[in-house]
Design a protein around this motif. Sequence first.
Motif, mmCIF file in Angstrom:
data_model
loop_
_atom_site.group_PDB
_atom_site.id
_atom_site.type_symbol
_atom_site.label_atom_id
_atom_site.label_comp_id
_atom_site.label_asym_id
_atom_site.label_seq_id
_atom_site.Cartn_x
_atom_site.Cartn_y
_atom_site.Cartn_z
ATOM 1 N N ILE A 1 3.233 17.691 -9.103
ATOM 2 C CA ILE A 1 3.027 17.346 -7.767
ATOM 3 C C ILE A 1 4.208 15.748 -7.178
ATOM 4 C CG2 ILE A 1 0.665 17.842 -7.310
ATOM 5 C CD1 ILE A 1 0.369 14.508 -7.574
ATOM 6 N N PHE A 2 4.844 15.216 -6.308
ATOM 7 C CA PHE A 2 5.508 14.660 -6.301
ATOM 8 C C PHE A 2 4.716 14.818 -4.654
ATOM 9 C CE2 PHE A 2 10.454 12.751 -4.721
ATOM 10 C CZ PHE A 2 9.670 11.817 -4.375
ATOM 11 N N LYS A 3 4.385 13.082 -4.198
ATOM 12 C CA LYS A 3 3.567 12.907 -2.744
ATOM 13 C C LYS A 3 4.169 11.584 -2.186
ATOM 14 C CE LYS A 3 0.247 16.657 -3.138
ATOM 15 N NZ LYS A 3 -0.825 17.316 -2.890
ATOM 16 N N THR B 1 -6.532 3.244 4.232
ATOM 17 C CA THR B 1 -6.890 4.427 4.210
ATOM 18 C C THR B 1 -5.284 4.611 3.691
ATOM 19 O OG1 THR B 1 -9.628 4.915 5.499
ATOM 20 C CG2 THR B 1 -7.769 6.768 4.966
ATOM 21 N N LEU B 2 -5.442 5.637 2.448
ATOM 22 C CA LEU B 2 -3.863 6.276 1.910
ATOM 23 C C LEU B 2 -3.813 7.733 2.954
ATOM 24 C CD1 LEU B 2 -3.827 5.143 -1.438
ATOM 25 C CD2 LEU B 2 -2.517 4.573 0.315
ATOM 26 N N THR B 3 -3.246 7.523 3.237
ATOM 27 C CA THR B 3 -3.093 9.780 3.487
ATOM 28 C C THR B 3 -1.974 10.710 3.670
ATOM 29 O OG1 THR B 3 -4.536 8.576 5.961
ATOM 30 C CG2 THR B 3 -3.540 10.216 6.147
ATOM 31 N N LEU B 4 -1.693 11.416 2.767
ATOM 32 C CA LEU B 4 -0.650 12.367 2.839
ATOM 33 C C LEU B 4 0.136 11.791 3.829
ATOM 34 C CD1 LEU B 4 0.480 14.490 0.666
ATOM 35 C CD2 LEU B 4 -0.472 15.720 2.163
ATOM 36 N N SER B 5 1.220 11.817 3.569
ATOM 37 C CA SER B 5 2.934 11.450 4.945
ATOM 38 C C SER B 5 3.462 12.767 4.230
ATOM 39 C CB SER B 5 2.880 10.817 5.144
ATOM 40 O OG SER B 5 4.669 10.523 5.305
ATOM 41 N N GLN B 6 4.052 13.322 2.890
ATOM 42 C CA GLN B 6 5.184 13.622 3.025
ATOM 43 C C GLN B 6 5.070 14.427 1.532
ATOM 44 O OE1 GLN B 6 7.836 10.598 4.072
ATOM 45 N NE2 GLN B 6 9.200 12.905 3.793
ATOM 46 N N ASP B 7 4.956 15.697 1.296
ATOM 47 C CA ASP B 7 5.053 16.315 0.103
ATOM 48 C C ASP B 7 5.892 17.236 -0.298
ATOM 49 O OD1 ASP B 7 4.326 18.012 -2.075
ATOM 50 O OD2 ASP B 7 2.177 19.213 -0.906
ATOM 51 N N PHE B 8 7.605 16.097 -1.399
ATOM 52 C CA PHE B 8 7.986 16.961 -1.851
ATOM 53 C C PHE B 8 8.279 17.783 -2.994
ATOM 54 C CE2 PHE B 8 8.513 12.457 -0.182
ATOM 55 C CZ PHE B 8 10.353 12.798 0.518
ATOM 56 N N THR B 9 8.750 18.239 -3.011
ATOM 57 C CA THR B 9 9.237 19.163 -4.463
ATOM 58 C C THR B 9 9.149 19.177 -5.497
ATOM 59 O OG1 THR B 9 11.691 20.319 -3.262
ATOM 60 C CG2 THR B 9 11.250 20.450 -6.193
ATOM 61 N N ALA B 10 8.027 18.987 -6.209
ATOM 62 C CA ALA B 10 6.656 18.527 -7.549
ATOM 63 C C ALA B 10 8.055 18.999 -8.510
ATOM 64 C CB ALA B 10 6.149 20.264 -8.222
ATOM 65 N N LEU B 11 8.125 17.120 -8.902
ATOM 66 C CA LEU B 11 8.275 16.882 -10.024
ATOM 67 C C LEU B 11 7.253 16.471 -11.751
ATOM 68 C CD1 LEU B 11 11.270 14.378 -8.900
ATOM 69 C CD2 LEU B 11 11.731 16.809 -9.585
ATOM 70 N N THR B 12 8.119 16.431 -12.745
ATOM 71 C CA THR B 12 7.323 16.227 -13.925
ATOM 72 C C THR B 12 8.268 15.045 -15.269
ATOM 73 O OG1 THR B 12 5.710 16.426 -15.470
ATOM 74 C CG2 THR B 12 7.743 17.796 -14.827
ATOM 75 N N SER B 13 7.630 14.921 -16.335
ATOM 76 C CA SER B 13 8.441 13.568 -16.966
ATOM 77 C C SER B 13 8.914 13.251 -15.854
ATOM 78 C CB SER B 13 9.400 14.592 -17.825
ATOM 79 O OG SER B 13 8.285 15.410 -18.393
ATOM 80 N N GLY B 14 7.878 11.783 -14.978
ATOM 81 C CA GLY B 14 9.185 11.287 -13.649
ATOM 82 C C GLY B 14 9.251 10.215 -14.223
ATOM 83 N N VAL C 1 3.656 6.370 -3.102
ATOM 84 C CA VAL C 1 4.174 6.917 -4.440
ATOM 85 C C VAL C 1 3.936 7.934 -5.452
ATOM 86 C CG1 VAL C 1 7.169 8.104 -4.218
ATOM 87 C CG2 VAL C 1 6.028 6.085 -2.471
ATOM 88 N N ILE C 2 4.111 8.926 -5.586
ATOM 89 C CA ILE C 2 3.322 9.333 -6.784
ATOM 90 C C ILE C 2 4.107 10.751 -6.832
ATOM 91 C CG2 ILE C 2 1.336 10.550 -5.602
ATOM 92 C CD1 ILE C 2 -0.776 9.470 -8.551
ATOM 93 N N LEU C 3 4.182 10.849 -8.222
ATOM 94 C CA LEU C 3 4.700 11.883 -9.483
ATOM 95 C C LEU C 3 4.359 12.170 -10.305
ATOM 96 C CD1 LEU C 3 7.301 11.589 -11.143
ATOM 97 C CD2 LEU C 3 9.121 10.732 -8.807
ATOM 98 N N GLY C 4 4.882 13.375 -11.274
ATOM 99 C CA GLY C 4 3.869 14.171 -11.893
ATOM 100 C C GLY C 4 3.010 15.129 -11.987
ATOM 101 N N VAL C 5 2.196 15.523 -13.294
ATOM 102 C CA VAL C 5 1.795 16.331 -13.643
ATOM 103 C C VAL C 5 -0.081 16.389 -13.150
ATOM 104 C CG1 VAL C 5 0.563 18.517 -15.847
ATOM 105 C CG2 VAL C 5 3.313 17.676 -15.445
ATOM 106 N N ALA C 6 -0.413 16.590 -12.369
ATOM 107 C CA ALA C 6 -1.841 16.595 -11.567
ATOM 108 C C ALA C 6 -2.719 17.623 -12.646
ATOM 109 C CB ALA C 6 -1.530 16.923 -9.864
ATOM 110 N N ASP C 7 -3.760 17.196 -11.981
ATOM 111 C CA ASP C 7 -5.115 18.050 -13.489
ATOM 112 C C ASP C 7 -4.325 19.912 -12.465
ATOM 113 O OD1 ASP C 7 -6.659 16.297 -13.734
ATOM 114 O OD2 ASP C 7 -8.266 16.428 -11.884
ATOM 115 N N GLY C 8 -5.142 20.488 -13.946
ATOM 116 C CA GLY C 8 -4.342 21.978 -13.298
ATOM 117 C C GLY C 8 -3.069 22.089 -13.519
ATOM 118 N N ASP C 9 -2.081 21.514 -14.850
ATOM 119 C CA ASP C 9 -1.283 21.547 -14.371
ATOM 120 C C ASP C 9 -0.456 21.663 -13.858
ATOM 121 O OD1 ASP C 9 -1.298 20.964 -17.529
ATOM 122 O OD2 ASP C 9 -1.769 23.093 -18.350
ATOM 123 N N ASN C 10 -0.462 21.440 -12.452
ATOM 124 C CA ASN C 10 -0.017 20.819 -11.594
ATOM 125 C C ASN C 10 0.765 19.927 -11.076
ATOM 126 O OD1 ASN C 10 -1.354 23.174 -10.673
ATOM 127 N ND2 ASN C 10 -2.545 22.881 -10.001
#
Length: 570
Positions: A225-227, A235-248, A214-223
């Motif tokens: 994420i919360f995934k 193998t890590l496979t994307l399962s859920q993509d939530f509302t983006a969060l930062t400073s978390g 489980v990971i959240l924060g600012v990815a490359d390109g100042d985007n």
Amino acid sequence: MKRICILLSMLPVGLMAQNYTEIQTGMRNFYYGSADVADMDNDGKQDVVINGAIDSDGDGNVDTSFNEVYKNNGTSLVPYANLGANATHLGDIKFMDFDNDGLMDIISTGLSYNDIVNYKHYRFKNTGTGFVKAADLAGKIYGSLEAFDFDNDGKVDYAINGTQYVEGTGFVNNLDFYRNTATDFELTKGWHPGTQNGSFKFVDLNNDNFLDLVILGVADGDNPIFKVFMNQSGTLTLSQDFTALTSGKMEYADFNADGFQDIVITGQDTSYEGFLAVLMNDGTGHLNLQKISVPEIADSSVTTGDVNNDGYYDFIVSGNDSNNDAVVKTFLYNPSNQNFTENIPTGLHMLGGPGFVNLLDFDNDHHLDVLLAGFDWADPGMPSLTKFFKNTSTEVNLKPVPPAVLNVVKTGNRFKFSWSGASDDKTPTNALRYEIKVGSTPGAANLAKYVVTTPSWFLDLDPYVQNVYWSVRSIDASKIFSDASTQSTLGTRDVAVSSQISIYPNPTSEKVFIKGEKVSEVEMYSMDGRKQNVVLNNDQSINVSHLTKGVYLLKLKIKNEVTTQKLIIQ
């Protein structure tokens, strides 16, 4: 993504209030810090390591990066080891036993005032009398690190998240992986897209003994994420993509005691408004986001534990409110309505972010105490303080009971461990965690020793390993461990695996025969831990015709070793 708001319980505060009193320590006041807690020297007391920056000359200006280990002497936390001038802040620090010698080592990452251009990360080896620097490497800032056994080989790996300057490219936010080879670490740079000003956790969400991400924060390109990524056999496979969060920040716990780990998160949404939520696990590893409707808490830190000794995991948050005033709150899980009760505990100094909050049982009274650091916004000088508070509760909380029955199955080089019969006076069995210890000789932990969230685990060990000795300790929601393993106590003894024994027929309805070496003693247990009345015959057979249909465990003593076999009666 549909959100479900958790309504806070309106129970009288007096019934839920937690009281604390400050303990004077030898700790410095840290700025932009992080901390970790572990028993570094196996004396049964929780110790602390902190990284951050300090005001070394008292002029009100932060001027020195400083990392220090504090030993728990039973009455206070006292300085034990200064980790050197090239320390870090704006990063993270963790205890981990990276050489499986039974002593907790340290890894850290961040920025040093001695060299503000080159971010660093260090490994420090625990010598038993102090710490020595074992590695000086490129690091990251505005991130975090986690220690975990990703490939289930018993050797603890780690990953570092955050931002790092790459010549010719600029700042890159990657999750770098350091695989433990027993003699060193293999670095996989850019193992996974990472974040800065965020957080990540590796946790088994679907109880398959593989660690998910489980990971959240600012990815490359100042985007932001919360995934969530599920681990499918490595193998890590994307399962859920939530509302983006930062400073978390985030932490996990099984709040509703259903046997599956939930996640609590704090942070800011894309409108820079404070965000607090719990992601409840539906039992398959799918997380349902449930936002908690409370006044804003920004620049916050969070950790989990049983704050009020009712047996259920709660969480505590420190940060800043909408007026930039410091706030520290607990959120107590109420199993009767499956909601959280917001509470402002008494006796704590209100310290705001950025800082840290940790829960630990400092004095072994089975109540969680609070380690807290952050800015004292009420002071005109706005210092950052580090303080420690004792939980004054007199609520009785017994240590948990270890598992009664241990079972292991060896297939090739894979050892599959499982256990049952653990219990606690307050924490439901489903919510217990476990420390598994595995060694090549009785009492040793040279093959593996760490905490898992399931009553089972597997290890893929080197081919030379044929027999292992292992034990398990239960851990309740107050982070209290059951008694240590002993040779004489059922269920906590070291259990040896032998490939020289087999049982047949299996399944059976009348008799089972033991093939292989001479067995001197036999015990049989149902899967709920109840001992059965059976007798070992001279021909190494056991009559089971009087037992009901089901799955049982046979514990067989051969010389000075014990092996466990699963038997099905039909």
